[in-house]
Write a protein that holds these residues in place. Structure first.
Motif, mmCIF file in Angstrom:
data_model
loop_
_atom_site.group_PDB
_atom_site.id
_atom_site.type_symbol
_atom_site.label_atom_id
_atom_site.label_comp_id
_atom_site.label_asym_id
_atom_site.label_seq_id
_atom_site.Cartn_x
_atom_site.Cartn_y
_atom_site.Cartn_z
ATOM 1 N N VAL A 72 -65.957 66.045 -15.093
ATOM 2 C CA VAL A 72 -67.000 65.029 -14.867
ATOM 3 C C VAL A 72 -66.313 63.667 -14.756
ATOM 4 O O VAL A 72 -65.687 63.200 -15.720
ATOM 5 N N ARG A 80 -71.495 53.259 -13.823
ATOM 6 C CA ARG A 80 -72.721 52.622 -14.295
ATOM 7 C C ARG A 80 -73.737 52.396 -13.173
ATOM 8 O O ARG A 80 -74.453 51.412 -13.158
ATOM 9 N N SER A 85 -74.637 60.849 -13.949
ATOM 10 C CA SER A 85 -75.921 61.419 -14.416
ATOM 11 C C SER A 85 -76.559 62.258 -13.319
ATOM 12 O O SER A 85 -77.093 63.340 -13.584
HETATM 13 C C1 LIG Z 1 -68.204 59.096 -18.302
HETATM 14 C C2 LIG Z 1 -68.399 58.847 -16.793
HETATM 15 C C3 LIG Z 1 -68.297 60.182 -16.064
HETATM 16 C C4 LIG Z 1 -69.777 58.219 -16.577
HETATM 17 O O1 LIG Z 1 -69.956 58.051 -15.187
HETATM 18 P P1 LIG Z 1 -71.030 57.037 -14.577
HETATM 19 O O2 LIG Z 1 -71.239 57.440 -13.167
HETATM 20 O O3 LIG Z 1 -70.626 55.652 -14.852
HETATM 21 O O4 LIG Z 1 -72.291 57.385 -15.486
HETATM 22 P P2 LIG Z 1 -73.808 56.913 -15.269
HETATM 23 O O5 LIG Z 1 -73.841 55.659 -14.466
HETATM 24 O O6 LIG Z 1 -74.597 58.058 -14.783
HETATM 25 O O7 LIG Z 1 -74.182 56.559 -16.782
HETATM 26 C C5 LIG Z 1 -75.447 56.770 -17.286
HETATM 27 C C6 LIG Z 1 -75.521 56.225 -18.704
HETATM 28 O O8 LIG Z 1 -74.600 56.870 -19.563
HETATM 29 C C7 LIG Z 1 -73.996 55.914 -20.445
HETATM 30 N N1 LIG Z 1 -72.567 55.879 -20.188
HETATM 31 C C8 LIG Z 1 -71.939 55.865 -18.987
HETATM 32 N N2 LIG Z 1 -70.607 55.878 -19.158
HETATM 33 C C9 LIG Z 1 -70.399 55.901 -20.477
HETATM 34 C C10 LIG Z 1 -69.226 55.935 -21.279
HETATM 35 N N3 LIG Z 1 -67.993 55.962 -20.752
HETATM 36 N N4 LIG Z 1 -69.368 55.956 -22.621
HETATM 37 C C11 LIG Z 1 -70.595 55.938 -23.162
HETATM 38 N N5 LIG Z 1 -71.739 55.916 -22.457
HETATM 39 C C12 LIG Z 1 -71.646 55.891 -21.137
HETATM 40 C C13 LIG Z 1 -74.643 54.598 -20.187
HETATM 41 O O9 LIG Z 1 -75.690 54.443 -21.104
HETATM 42 C C14 LIG Z 1 -75.181 54.753 -18.797
HETATM 43 O O10 LIG Z 1 -76.354 54.032 -18.593
HETATM 44 P P3 LIG Z 1 -76.310 52.447 -18.331
HETATM 45 O O11 LIG Z 1 -75.333 52.212 -17.200
HETATM 46 O O12 LIG Z 1 -77.728 52.156 -17.966
HETATM 47 O O13 LIG Z 1 -75.871 51.825 -19.607
HETATM 48 C C15 LIG Z 1 -67.352 57.833 -16.247
HETATM 49 O O14 LIG Z 1 -67.287 56.718 -17.112
HETATM 50 C C16 LIG Z 1 -65.970 58.417 -16.091
HETATM 51 O O15 LIG Z 1 -65.636 58.976 -15.066
HETATM 52 N N6 LIG Z 1 -65.127 58.279 -17.147
HETATM 53 C C17 LIG Z 1 -63.766 58.798 -17.086
HETATM 54 C C18 LIG Z 1 -63.779 60.282 -17.077
HETATM 55 C C19 LIG Z 1 -64.464 60.839 -18.297
HETATM 56 O O16 LIG Z 1 -64.295 60.350 -19.416
HETATM 57 N N7 LIG Z 1 -65.271 61.887 -18.059
HETATM 58 C C20 LIG Z 1 -65.969 62.575 -19.095
HETATM 59 C C21 LIG Z 1 -65.006 63.435 -19.779
HETATM 60 S S1 LIG Z 1 -65.764 64.831 -20.457
#
Ligand SMILES: CC(C)(COP(=O)(O)OP(=O)(O)OC[C@H]1O[C@@H](n2cnc3c(N)ncnc32)[C@H](O)[C@@H]1OP(=O)(O)O)[C@@H](O)C(=O)NCCC(=O)NCCS
Length: 139
Positions: A72, A80, A85
């Motif tokens: 993911v 964000r 999601s």
């Molecule tokens: C974690 C990750 C996949 C989230 O992707 P994203 O496309 O930004 O996620 P979304 O925009 O759908 O986020 C939805 C909500 O989840 C929460 N959220 C998103 N990233 C988050 C993070 N890193 N930590 C905590 N909460 C998070 C927020 O509440 C967000 O809502 P908001 O933007 O209104 O505050 C991204 O930060 C990423 O690729 N990180 C590096 C890889 C990783 O850690 N993957 C998961 C490993 S299992």
């Protein structure tokens, strides 16, 4: 424009590897190993901005009771905006009745928002050397 593809037609695995590397989320798989990982998955989702790969998610499953979500990732400039999601919801829709497991140390809140709760136990082991297997070798 963002699009979400559920099949693996015309995926540029070299590009995926390069972008993952740029984003410091490369876990060492070669483009060919990425292709094999995704191809051998139960369900996949790849997000594109225009024609550029900016997100991935995939699930391993027996189709009945157990599933494991991996890879993911959203490319940093696109975070964000609901990309991960959206990918997760698409995958979860296909896992009715199943227990889903995943590892995370940095995105607990992200998964909590999708309804996941923190489990207490995990045991793990790498057989032999990580990524060294007979299916597809590293290049
Ligand atoms: C974690 C990750 C996949 C989230 O992707 P994203 O496309 O930004 O996620 P979304 O925009 O759908 O986020 C939805 C909500 O989840 C929460 N959220 C998103 N990233 C988050 C993070 N890193 N930590 C905590 N909460 C998070 C927020 O509440 C967000 O809502 P908001 O933007 O209104 O505050 C991204 O930060 C990423 O690729 N990180 C590096 C890889 C990783 O850690 N993957 C998961 C490993 S299992």
């Amino acid at each position: 424009m963002l699009t979400y593809k559920r099949d693996l037609k015309n995926v540029n695995w070299e590009e995926m590897k390069t972008t993952l590397s740029q984003d410091k989320f490369d876990n060492g798989r070669s483009p060919e190993q990425l292709r094999a990982s995704f191809t051998n998955s139960y369900a996949t989702c790849i997000a594109y901005a225009e024609n550029r790969i900016i997100g991935t998610a995939r699930v391993l499953s027996d189709g009945i009771c157990n599933a494991y979500v991996v890879d993911v990732w959203t490319f940093t400039p696109y975070r964000r905006q609901g990309v991960a999601s959206t990918m997760m919801r698409m995958l979860l829709d296909e896992l009715q009745g199943q227990h889903i497991c995943l590892f995370t140390d940095t995105a607990l809140n992200f998964y909590k928002k999708l309804g996941f709760t923190k489990g207490e136990t995990c045991m793990e082991k790498v057989i032999g050397k990580w990524l060294v297997n007979t299916l597809v070798t590293q290049s």
